[in-house]
Structure formats: C-alpha cells, structure tokens
Design a protein around this motif. Structure first.
Motif, PDB file in Angstrom:
ATOM      1  N   VAL A  19       0.839  -1.207   0.000  1.00 26.21           N
ATOM      2  CA  VAL A  19       0.000   0.000   0.000  1.00 26.21           C
ATOM      3  C   VAL A  19       0.867   1.246   0.000  1.00 26.21           C
ATOM      4  O   VAL A  19       0.607   2.215  -0.732  1.00 26.21           O
ATOM      5  N   LYS A  20       1.930   1.222   0.805  1.00 31.23           N
ATOM      6  CA  LYS A  20       2.825   2.380   0.901  1.00 31.23           C
ATOM      7  C   LYS A  20       3.488   2.671  -0.455  1.00 31.23           C
ATOM      8  O   LYS A  20       3.516   3.823  -0.920  1.00 31.23           O
ATOM      9  N   LEU A  21       3.989   1.616  -1.091  1.00 33.45           N
ATOM     10  CA  LEU A  21       4.630   1.803  -2.391  1.00 33.45           C
ATOM     11  C   LEU A  21       3.629   2.274  -3.446  1.00 33.45           C
ATOM     12  O   LEU A  21       3.939   3.130  -4.285  1.00 33.45           O
ATOM     13  N   TYR A  22       2.444   1.736  -3.407  1.00 36.79           N
ATOM     14  CA  TYR A  22       1.425   2.130  -4.372  1.00 36.79           C
ATOM     15  C   TYR A  22       1.091   3.619  -4.230  1.00 36.79           C
ATOM     16  O   TYR A  22       0.961   4.344  -5.227  1.00 36.79           O
ATOM     17  N   GLU A  23       0.983   4.090  -2.983  1.00 37.95           N
ATOM     18  CA  GLU A  23       0.675   5.497  -2.755  1.00 37.95           C
ATOM     19  C   GLU A  23       1.805   6.395  -3.251  1.00 37.95           C
ATOM     20  O   GLU A  23       1.580   7.472  -3.815  1.00 37.95           O
ATOM     21  N   LEU A  43       8.427   0.614  -8.807  1.00 36.78           N
ATOM     22  CA  LEU A  43       7.639  -0.427  -9.458  1.00 36.78           C
ATOM     23  C   LEU A  43       8.315  -1.791  -9.309  1.00 36.78           C
ATOM     24  O   LEU A  43       7.643  -2.814  -9.082  1.00 36.78           O
ATOM     25  N   GLU A  44       9.640  -1.798  -9.403  1.00 33.80           N
ATOM     26  CA  GLU A  44      10.369  -3.063  -9.217  1.00 33.80           C
ATOM     27  C   GLU A  44      10.232  -3.572  -7.781  1.00 33.80           C
ATOM     28  O   GLU A  44      10.054  -4.773  -7.545  1.00 33.80           O
ATOM     29  N   LYS A  45      10.311  -2.631  -6.822  1.00 29.41           N
ATOM     30  CA  LYS A  45      10.127  -3.030  -5.418  1.00 29.41           C
ATOM     31  C   LYS A  45       8.719  -3.578  -5.185  1.00 29.41           C
ATOM     32  O   LYS A  45       8.523  -4.553  -4.458  1.00 29.41           O
ATOM     33  N   LEU A  46       7.767  -2.940  -5.836  1.00 26.33           N
ATOM     34  CA  LEU A  46       6.378  -3.368  -5.650  1.00 26.33           C
ATOM     35  C   LEU A  46       6.162  -4.779  -6.209  1.00 26.33           C
ATOM     36  O   LEU A  46       5.509  -5.623  -5.578  1.00 26.33           O
TER      37      LEU A  46
END
Length: 279
Positions: A19-23, A43-46
């Motif tokens: 959720v944090k990365l998406y935000e 995006l790679e981390k997600l």
C-alpha cells in the motif's frame, strides 16, 4: 492460534508495504516525466513485494476453517461464564435480601426484571414484568445487587401510608366528576400525586432542583404499599382499582401495572375511585 496469528501479522506487514509503495507511485505519477527513474525503482520493489505477499497469503479458506473450529470452544466458554455468573448473581442478591429466579436472558428478582445482554455486557433493570424501564447497569453481580438495593430504597414517595392516602384522596377529588362512572383514569391522577408528594421546600420555592422525580413506577409502588396497608387497616373510605380491560391495555398511557405481592406478580389497572365518606 499463535501460528495463524503470526501468519496474519506477517501478511499485514507485507500488505502495508504494498500500500505504501502504491501510494508513492500514485503521487510521483502526477509528474510522470520528471519522476520516471523513481517510478521504475518503486515499481520493481512493488513487484517483488507482491511476490512475497503471495507466499505469506493466509487465504480465506484457512480463516474459515479456523473460525469453524474455534466456535465450539467459545460456546463452551460462554456456557461456563453464564453458569458462573448466575451463581455469583444469586449470591450477591441474596446478601441484599433479593431472590432470583427465571432463565436467561430475563431473570426475576422480586418486583424487578433483569434483562441481560452478555454481548454488550449490560443489564437493563425493569420494574415489574418489563413494565417500566428503570436503568442500565454493568453486567457485574455485585454492581447489579447494589443497583437493585438503591432502586428499591428510592422507589415510591417514602411517605407513610396514612399520609399518602390523604394525598391520593386530594388528587382524586381534583380529578373526579359525576360523569366518571368507573372513577378517574389512574394515569390522570399520577400528575396530581407527583405534585402533592413534593416536600415543603418545593411548594415554598418550586425550583427544578427542589423537585423530586416521581414516575409511573413510584406511583405503582405507592399504590401497592397503600392497598397492602388498607387490607389490614379499617377505613371509612374504600379505595377501588378497576382492572384494565383489553381496551385499556392497548396504550401505555391508559393503564398502570401494580404489584399484587413482592414476588413480582401484578395486575394492570385503568381507573381508580374512592367509595364511602370522603373527608
């Protein structure tokens, strides 16, 4: 339970990261051209975190299985709680001089009904067979017994029966007319009595802080005390209470429940009248 709990905690930790990365991506995307490099990194981390999330996913089937297995355990605990609560409540009430009978969720204790709500942890105290709602109290035996003792002490006017008889006669005289074949509607007299039972300070200075609350339960209990007193005390006048017919039991304002005895049995009355010489 511990294994499932650990799995849920880990799943939540991974999901929070997603959720944090998406935000972060959503905000950076507002200026996509300027943040293209940062967007690629996140995006790679997600993508990696989503793979990890799949590995720790608990799954709804596992949760449903756990709920099905745990439900009987809770039911047994609830039954044990209710048995223990009943024993403790009976003992606490006995110390205050109150009996206890009935079955969950409604118990009877003298003039009162105790409506138990184990989910909310509350008990509602009713006067009579759920005739007048008095108050709520925590579902704790000692507290409930103390509340009942306090209510009992406050119930009614506390005025000695001969004096209360005089006030009732006065209230009756203010309301009665020749056209009232049955007498005066019992709830019509309540308002008069509520005024007459106030102490001298109120009549001398009728401010609200000097007014003593006097409701239907108080009047009912005073009528119970008075009729019990009159059965053993001869009088020139006779108090008659008319049993409420079906017509008068449809609306609460047309009748008043009055105890027959201290066990909680009682009768609904619609009218009141005096017979014989009135002073």
């Amino acid at each position: 339970m511990s294994e499932l709990g650990d799995a849920l905690v880990e799943y939540k930790r991974k999901l929070d990261g997603v959720v944090k990365l998406y935000e972060e991506i959503r905000k950076l995307d507002e200026h996509r051209g300027a943040h293209a490099v940062q967007l690629r990194s996140r995006l790679e981390k997600l993508a990696k975190l989503i793979d990890e999330l799949d590995q720790v996913c608990v799954g709804t089937d596992r949760l449903r299985h756990w709920v099905a297995e745990y439900e009987p355990v809770i039911s047994q605990a609830e039954n044990e709680l209710r048995v223990r609560f009943g024993r403790e409540l009976e003992a606490a009430l006995a110390e205050k001089g109150f009996p206890l009978r009935g079955q969950y969720p409604e118990l009877k204790s003298g003039l009162f009904t105790l409506q138990l709500d184990f989910v909310r942890g509350k008990a509602t105290v009713w006067y009579g067979p759920k005739q007048e709602r008095l108050e709520e109290c925590p579902l704790r035996p000692a507290d409930m017994a103390s509340r009942l003792e306090g209510i009992m002490k406050r119930l009614g006017s506390g005025i000695p029966e001969p004096e209360f008889l005089g006030k009732l006669r006065e209230a009756y005289a203010r309301q009665v007319s020749a056209a009232d074949a049955k007498g005066v509607p019992i709830t019509a007299i309540l308002g008069e009595v509520a005024h007459l039972v106030q102490d001298a300070r109120f009549h001398q200075d009728p401010r609200k802080e000097l007014y003593r609350s006097y409701g239907r339960a108080d009047f009912s209990y005073d009528l119970f005390r008075l009729t019990r007193f009159l059965r053993v005390s001869p009088s020139d006048t006779h108090l008659r209470l008319a049993v409420a017919t079906r017509e008068y039991t449809k609306r609460r304002q047309d009748f008043l429940w009055v105890p027959d005895d201290e066990s909680g049995r009682g009768t609904a009355y619609s009218h009141l009248r005096f017979e014989g010489e009135m002073p």
